[in-house]
Motif scaffolding. Structure first.
Motif, mmCIF file in Angstrom:
data_model
loop_
_atom_site.group_PDB
_atom_site.id
_atom_site.type_symbol
_atom_site.label_atom_id
_atom_site.label_comp_id
_atom_site.label_asym_id
_atom_site.label_seq_id
_atom_site.Cartn_x
_atom_site.Cartn_y
_atom_site.Cartn_z
ATOM 1 N N VAL A 252 0.843 -1.197 0.000
ATOM 2 C CA VAL A 252 0.000 0.000 0.000
ATOM 3 C C VAL A 252 0.883 1.254 0.000
ATOM 4 C CG1 VAL A 252 -1.734 1.308 1.309
ATOM 5 C CG2 VAL A 252 -1.900 -1.168 1.173
ATOM 6 N N ASP A 253 1.969 1.224 0.796
ATOM 7 C CA ASP A 253 2.882 2.378 0.858
ATOM 8 C C ASP A 253 3.514 2.652 -0.499
ATOM 9 O OD1 ASP A 253 4.181 1.732 4.228
ATOM 10 O OD2 ASP A 253 2.397 2.790 3.533
ATOM 11 N N VAL A 254 3.954 1.577 -1.166
ATOM 12 C CA VAL A 254 4.588 1.755 -2.483
ATOM 13 C C VAL A 254 3.585 2.351 -3.482
ATOM 14 C CG1 VAL A 254 5.567 0.544 -4.468
ATOM 15 C CG2 VAL A 254 6.330 -0.046 -2.174
ATOM 16 N N PHE A 255 2.373 1.828 -3.469
ATOM 17 C CA PHE A 255 1.316 2.326 -4.356
ATOM 18 C C PHE A 255 1.089 3.817 -4.132
ATOM 19 C CE2 PHE A 255 -2.364 1.866 -7.005
ATOM 20 C CZ PHE A 255 -3.376 2.638 -6.456
ATOM 21 N N MET A 256 0.901 4.190 -2.870
ATOM 22 C CA MET A 256 0.635 5.595 -2.543
ATOM 23 C C MET A 256 1.846 6.473 -2.875
ATOM 24 S SD MET A 256 -2.475 5.623 -1.590
ATOM 25 C CE MET A 256 -2.705 7.278 -0.966
ATOM 26 N N ASP A 257 3.060 5.974 -2.591
ATOM 27 C CA ASP A 257 4.261 6.760 -2.883
ATOM 28 C C ASP A 257 4.372 7.040 -4.374
ATOM 29 O OD1 ASP A 257 6.445 5.322 -0.308
ATOM 30 O OD2 ASP A 257 4.983 6.952 -0.261
ATOM 31 N N CYS A 258 4.001 6.061 -5.198
ATOM 32 C CA CYS A 258 4.032 6.285 -6.655
ATOM 33 C C CYS A 258 3.071 7.397 -7.044
ATOM 34 C CB CYS A 258 3.633 5.017 -7.408
ATOM 35 S SG CYS A 258 4.904 3.772 -7.384
#
Lengths: 131, 289
Positions: free
Chosen positions: B225-231
């Protein structure tokens, strides 16, 4: 001295007094503040991580506004062998108590308290993790 | 249970439901639903007599119906959902006129085993309560349930952390028809004038991004979820030089469902209804515990 990120501007290096304690402030409502702290940590000399660094997490009073997982911050504290303090700046009592704690830590880090040094924080951390 | 009859649950879709967490109900008996409807009806009439009328100057008879939605549950351990509906018939109109639905609320539990496992015999666990209609009715019905079953209602707020889970999960859902955009709304703090930023993403792009991030189908981790949001944040920053990660995520909208941090959700797709309810049940339970 307050800074929004590290490294500090090199132009003033010669005017700067010795740094005894670095407190990284993370706002639980801002993912950006965590990212900023993570990026700034890379600019800190390793010797500071012997008790002269601590993480201060603010805004913990509002559970419903949190954008950061507290687990992630605790892991950061473990990774850098540094204590993590939680506080709520909007409440005066907690604000004052936290300031007093930080001041006490600073006195120890600056060598003003006989018999206790910054290294004591590191050994306290290790004992807690061993439980 | 994945095969919930879409006909029966159609009324749940496309409505804005306000969320509450409810502690277990003491001595709630499913056989007595008709009695409860009558008692609740009398209670509402009495409250109106006291002058707590919803609409002043309009003569309204409020009819209460309490029913069981047997298919609306997750596991066998879950209690079936309970639906409360308030309809009105204006005294002035003729006998043949239709009743008008003025308020609905339903209690449910979808995979709420964490709560129901640890609860003594006389308690019924239905931790999620969803309402649609006037707040005054919600508070009357809430007080009646609190008094009758010794339970406690609390508004269920949704944190930015949980909203980002929702948008990542829902943006990754496979949908047959053309889907609406994935939208995130942020509120910027500490400004003299409040500022809201709306970030809309083409649903196929969002799904493609999630598909590259998710490692195991059916499983989602906080890191993913963090990677998705960071993108998403990085993309926005590249174009607008604004750090959305410093703002507060207040609302997320996808073709599957939308959710607001004040605890208001709208479910748009019947196929994903159990999944959405399971997530909301989990949030309700963590608020209770």
């Amino acid at each position: 001295h307050l800074a929004t990120s590290l490294p500090l501007p090199s132009e003033r290096d010669h005017l700067r007094p010795r740094i005894d304690l670095i407190v990284f402030m993370i706002d639980i409502k801002s993912k950006y503040s965590l990212k900023n702290v993570e990026a700034s940590l890379a600019h800190v000399d390793a010797s500071f991580f012997l008790g002269k660094v601590c993480f201060l997490v603010t805004g913990v009073g509002r559970v419903n506004a949190c954008s950061i997982e507290t687990n992630a911050v605790c892991k950061l504290g473990e990774a850098y062998c540094s204590p993590v303090l939680f506080c709520e700046l909007e409440l005066e009592g907690i604000r004052v108590a936290t300031a007093q704690r930080l001041l006490r830590m600073l006195q120890i880090c600056a060598g003003h308290i006989r018999g206790v040094s910054a290294l004591s924080f590191v050994s306290l951390m290790r004992n807690a993790n061993d439980d | 249970q994945e095969n919930v009859d879409p006909q029966k649950t159609a009324f749940l879709l496309r409505k804005a439901w306000t969320l509450y967490s409810v502690t277990p109900l003491y001595r709630f008996h499913r056989a007595r639903l008709r009695d409860y409807a009558r008692l609740l009806s009398a209670f509402i009439a009495a409250e109106k007599q006291k002058g707590l009328a919803v609409e002043v100057g309009v003569e309204l008879d409020i009819k209460v119906a309490v029913s069981s939605l047997t298919d609306l549950r997750g596991s066998e351990q879950d209690q079936a959902a309970v639906l409360v509906q308030l309809s009105s018939r204006s005294r002035a109109s003729s006998r043949n006129s239709e009743d008008k639905l003025v308020w609905s609320g339903w209690f449910c539990s979808v995979y709420g085993d964490d709560l129901s496992e640890n609860v003594p015999e006389d308690f019924t666990c239905l931790p999620l309560f969803l309402t649609h209609g006037a707040e005054s009715y919600t508070s009357m019905i809430g007080s009646w349930f609190q008094k009758t079953f010794d339970c406690c209602f609390r508004r269920l707020a949704i944190s930015p952390l949980n909203l980002s889970w929702m948008v990542a999960m829902w943006a990754g859902c496979k949908l047959d028809r053309a889907a609406s955009a994935v939208e995130l709304v942020f509120s910027v703090p500490r400004l003299s004038q409040p500022l809201d930023i709306s970030y809309a993403i083409h649903p196929e792009d969002a799904k493609a991004l999630w598909d590259t991030v998710q490692k195991t189908p059916g499983e989602i981790t906080q890191e993913e979820v963090d990677v998705f949001m960071d993108c998403l944040y990085a993309h926005f920053h590249r174009h607008f030089k604004i750090h959305l990660s410093a703002a507060k995520l207040v609302k997320v909208s996808t073709a599957v469902a939308s959710a607001h941090c004040d605890g208001i959700v709208k479910i748009l797709h019947s196929q994903y209804l159990p999944g959405v309810l399971m997530l909301l049940t989990e949030l309700a339970i963590s608020q209770i515990q």
